[in-house]
Write a protein that holds these residues in place. Sequence first.
Motif, PDB file in Angstrom:
ATOM      1  N   LEU A  27       5.757  -2.644   4.344  1.00 31.27           N
ATOM      2  CA  LEU A  27       5.266  -3.481   3.255  1.00 31.27           C
ATOM      3  C   LEU A  27       5.671  -2.918   1.890  1.00 31.27           C
ATOM      4  O   LEU A  27       6.010  -3.676   0.973  1.00 31.27           O
ATOM      5  N   ALA A  30       9.293  -3.791   1.291  1.00 30.74           N
ATOM      6  CA  ALA A  30       9.415  -5.212   0.961  1.00 30.74           C
ATOM      7  C   ALA A  30       8.975  -5.469  -0.477  1.00 30.74           C
ATOM      8  O   ALA A  30       9.616  -6.227  -1.211  1.00 30.74           O
ATOM      9  N   ARG A  31       7.889  -4.828  -0.879  1.00 29.49           N
ATOM     10  CA  ARG A  31       7.387  -4.990  -2.251  1.00 29.49           C
ATOM     11  C   ARG A  31       8.422  -4.499  -3.256  1.00 29.49           C
ATOM     12  O   ARG A  31       8.685  -5.156  -4.273  1.00 29.49           O
ATOM     13  N   ALA A  35       9.695  -8.836  -2.678  1.00 28.80           N
ATOM     14  CA  ALA A  35       9.157  -9.849  -1.766  1.00 28.80           C
ATOM     15  C   ALA A  35       7.850 -10.420  -2.294  1.00 28.80           C
ATOM     16  O   ALA A  35       6.967  -9.681  -2.726  1.00 28.80           O
ATOM     17  N   ALA A  38       5.285 -10.617   2.794  1.00 27.36           N
ATOM     18  CA  ALA A  38       5.865  -9.747   3.824  1.00 27.36           C
ATOM     19  C   ALA A  38       4.851  -9.571   4.940  1.00 27.36           C
ATOM     20  O   ALA A  38       3.642  -9.566   4.715  1.00 27.36           O
ATOM     21  N   VAL A  70      10.035  -6.738  10.455  1.00 24.89           N
ATOM     22  CA  VAL A  70       9.536  -7.042   9.113  1.00 24.89           C
ATOM     23  C   VAL A  70      10.106  -8.397   8.701  1.00 24.89           C
ATOM     24  O   VAL A  70      11.312  -8.628   8.824  1.00 24.89           O
ATOM     25  N   ARG A  71       9.246  -9.273   8.235  1.00 24.09           N
ATOM     26  CA  ARG A  71       9.663 -10.589   7.742  1.00 24.09           C
ATOM     27  C   ARG A  71       9.259 -10.670   6.274  1.00 24.09           C
ATOM     28  O   ARG A  71       8.136 -10.306   5.916  1.00 24.09           O
ATOM     29  N   VAL A  72      10.178 -11.120   5.425  1.00 24.32           N
ATOM     30  CA  VAL A  72       9.909 -11.167   3.986  1.00 24.32           C
ATOM     31  C   VAL A  72      10.332 -12.507   3.398  1.00 24.32           C
ATOM     32  O   VAL A  72      11.172 -13.216   3.959  1.00 24.32           O
ATOM     33  N   VAL A  74      11.734 -13.577  -0.311  1.00 24.89           N
ATOM     34  CA  VAL A  74      12.202 -13.119  -1.620  1.00 24.89           C
ATOM     35  C   VAL A  74      12.927 -14.270  -2.301  1.00 24.89           C
ATOM     36  O   VAL A  74      13.889 -14.817  -1.746  1.00 24.89           O
ATOM     37  N   TRP A  78      13.821 -16.606   3.219  1.00 22.66           N
ATOM     38  CA  TRP A  78      13.255 -15.759   4.257  1.00 22.66           C
ATOM     39  C   TRP A  78      14.282 -14.755   4.747  1.00 22.66           C
ATOM     40  O   TRP A  78      15.449 -15.067   4.913  1.00 22.66           O
TER      41      TRP A  78
END
Length: 85
Positions: A27, A30-31, A35, A38, A70-72, A74, A78
């Motif tokens: 996470l 991703a941040r 993102a 996430a 991990v799915r994000v 942005v 996706w």
Amino acid sequence: MSTTGPGRSVDDEFRNLPLDALADAGLAAAREAGAGHADVRVQRQRTGYTVLRDGRTASDSDDLDSGVAVRVLVDGVWGFAASDD
């Protein structure tokens, strides 16, 4: 071993993995990438096979596979990454 529903269980060995640290790392990355959303998924699956020949066991196996994904989201797009390490 604790159960999570009919016919399903999560063993203590899996629960003792550093799941929170793994999710926090995914996470945080991703941040940092910007993102807006996430999620992290950790999975372990056990599969057993038995092959019979003429009523006798010809071979059998017990496989254990683990992975993280991990799915994000942005800028409206996706993205998905996964590993089985």
